[in-house]
Design an enzyme around this catalytic site. Structure first.
Site, PDB file in Angstrom:
ATOM      1  N   LYS A  13      37.302  39.997  80.122  1.00  0.00           N
ATOM      2  CA  LYS A  13      36.643  38.799  80.676  1.00  0.00           C
ATOM      3  C   LYS A  13      37.395  37.532  80.274  1.00  0.00           C
ATOM      4  O   LYS A  13      37.672  36.679  81.089  1.00  0.00           O
ATOM      5  CB  LYS A  13      35.193  38.679  80.166  1.00  0.00           C
ATOM      6  CG  LYS A  13      34.293  39.815  80.514  1.00  0.00           C
ATOM      7  CD  LYS A  13      32.887  39.591  79.987  1.00  0.00           C
ATOM      8  CE  LYS A  13      32.790  39.528  78.466  1.00  0.00           C
ATOM      9  NZ  LYS A  13      33.121  40.777  77.767  1.00  0.00           N
ATOM     10  N   ARG A 127      43.555  44.339  69.689  1.00  0.00           N
ATOM     11  CA  ARG A 127      43.482  42.899  69.967  1.00  0.00           C
ATOM     12  C   ARG A 127      43.734  42.102  68.688  1.00  0.00           C
ATOM     13  O   ARG A 127      43.268  42.463  67.613  1.00  0.00           O
ATOM     14  CB  ARG A 127      42.098  42.527  70.511  1.00  0.00           C
ATOM     15  CG  ARG A 127      41.957  41.010  70.628  1.00  0.00           C
ATOM     16  CD  ARG A 127      40.841  40.575  71.500  1.00  0.00           C
ATOM     17  NE  ARG A 127      39.550  41.022  71.013  1.00  0.00           N
ATOM     18  CZ  ARG A 127      38.414  40.807  71.666  1.00  0.00           C
ATOM     19  NH1 ARG A 127      38.429  40.180  72.825  1.00  0.00           N
ATOM     20  NH2 ARG A 127      37.280  41.242  71.179  1.00  0.00           N
ATOM     21  N   ARG A 171      28.297  47.030  69.871  1.00  0.00           N
ATOM     22  CA  ARG A 171      28.356  46.036  70.956  1.00  0.00           C
ATOM     23  C   ARG A 171      28.266  46.716  72.322  1.00  0.00           C
ATOM     24  O   ARG A 171      27.627  46.204  73.239  1.00  0.00           O
ATOM     25  CB  ARG A 171      29.658  45.228  70.861  1.00  0.00           C
ATOM     26  CG  ARG A 171      29.612  44.178  69.754  1.00  0.00           C
ATOM     27  CD  ARG A 171      30.991  43.721  69.341  1.00  0.00           C
ATOM     28  NE  ARG A 171      31.710  43.019  70.377  1.00  0.00           N
ATOM     29  CZ  ARG A 171      33.024  42.799  70.344  1.00  0.00           C
ATOM     30  NH1 ARG A 171      33.752  43.230  69.342  1.00  0.00           N
ATOM     31  NH2 ARG A 171      33.597  42.132  71.322  1.00  0.00           N
TER      32      ARG A 171
END
Ligand code: AP5
Ligand code: MG
Length: 213
Positions: A13, A127, A171
């Site tokens: 996103k 990441r 999550r």
């Protein structure tokens, strides 16, 4: 142009929202980035949000909605914006919808970046995020020029606290329970578009641009 980015944690996103914001000259608004900036500056809001974020839980709607409505009321949002990470619950979507309806306005597109859970955990462990400017990298897909150093500002890159595998799984669980229902919500409003987020990020972007143009 008012756009919402939907998708699981790590679907891309933020990556896509930044590219859209640049191409169409609208602000990129990430509630996650706003919370992280508040944590870094040790504000009261930051300290409160951190309790939830570290466990992979959602920050309560009361806190999140106010921040978002204040942000979209700013002058730079007059021609539109890309929302990244908001709304994340049906009540958040309804508050946004009510605020826009009052101004005779509505969301134009809700873009769902679709990535299966199996791909997510792998992506998140790679990441890296800049502690200072928030730029994101991936050790395989988007490596920085110098290992662990931000190309843009020279600060150190870190693994986000909530990107540890056990938190990512939490999550994802919360995403399926609380955020995925928004896909039906925006389908009913006739604005949902789905893109295949497993493709290379430039190909995902080309698919999004084709939708927006
Ligand atoms: P937030 O910061 O929004 O986190 P998130 O939704 O979990 O999403 P991420 O930022 O982790 O992933 P992303 O989809 O942006 O992926 P990215 O582009 O970085 O929220 C954090 C926390 O804040 C929440 O858990 C919650 O506690 C709280 N919060 C925020 N908003 C809230 C709200 N509205 N209500 C309540 N609580 C809220 O990409 C991921 C990685 O993959 C990167 O390394 C990237 O380089 C790489 N990548 C991207 N695209 C590709 C591709 N196509 N191929 C290969 N690699 C790719
Ligand atoms: Mg993000």
């Amino acid at each position: 142009m008012k756009i919402i980015m939907l998708g699981a944690p790590g679907a891309g996103k933020g990556t896509q929202a930044k590219m859209i914001a640049e191409k169409f000259s609208v602000p990129h608004i990430s509630t996650g980035d706003i919370f992280r900036a508040n944590i870094k500056n040790q504000t009261e809001l930051g300290m409160e949000a951190k309790k939830y974020m570290d466990e992979g839980k959602l920050v309560p709607d009361e806190l999140t909605v106010k921040i978002l409505l204040d942000r979209v009321a700013k002058e730079d949002c007059a021609n539109g914006y890309v929302l990244d990470g908001f709304p994340r619950t049906i009540p958040q979507a309804e508050v946004l919808n009510d605020a826009l309806t009052k101004m005779n306005d509505a969301i134009d597109y809700a873009i769902d970046v679709d990535v299966p859970d199996e791909n997510i955990v792998k992506r998140m462990s790679g990441r890296r995020a800049c502690v200072t400017c928030g730029a994101t990298y991936h050790i395989v897909h988007v490596p920085p020029k110098t290992e662990n150093i931000c190309d843009k500002c020279g600060s150190e890159l870190i693994l986000r606290d909530d990107d540890k595998p056990e938190t990512v799984l939490n999550r994802l669980k919360i995403y399926h329970e609380q955020t995925q229902p928004l896909i039906d919500y925006y389908t009913e409003k006739g604005v949902l578009k789905t893109v295949d987020g497993t493709k290379d990020m430039n190909d995902v972007f080309a698919d999004i641009v084709a939708i927006l143009q």
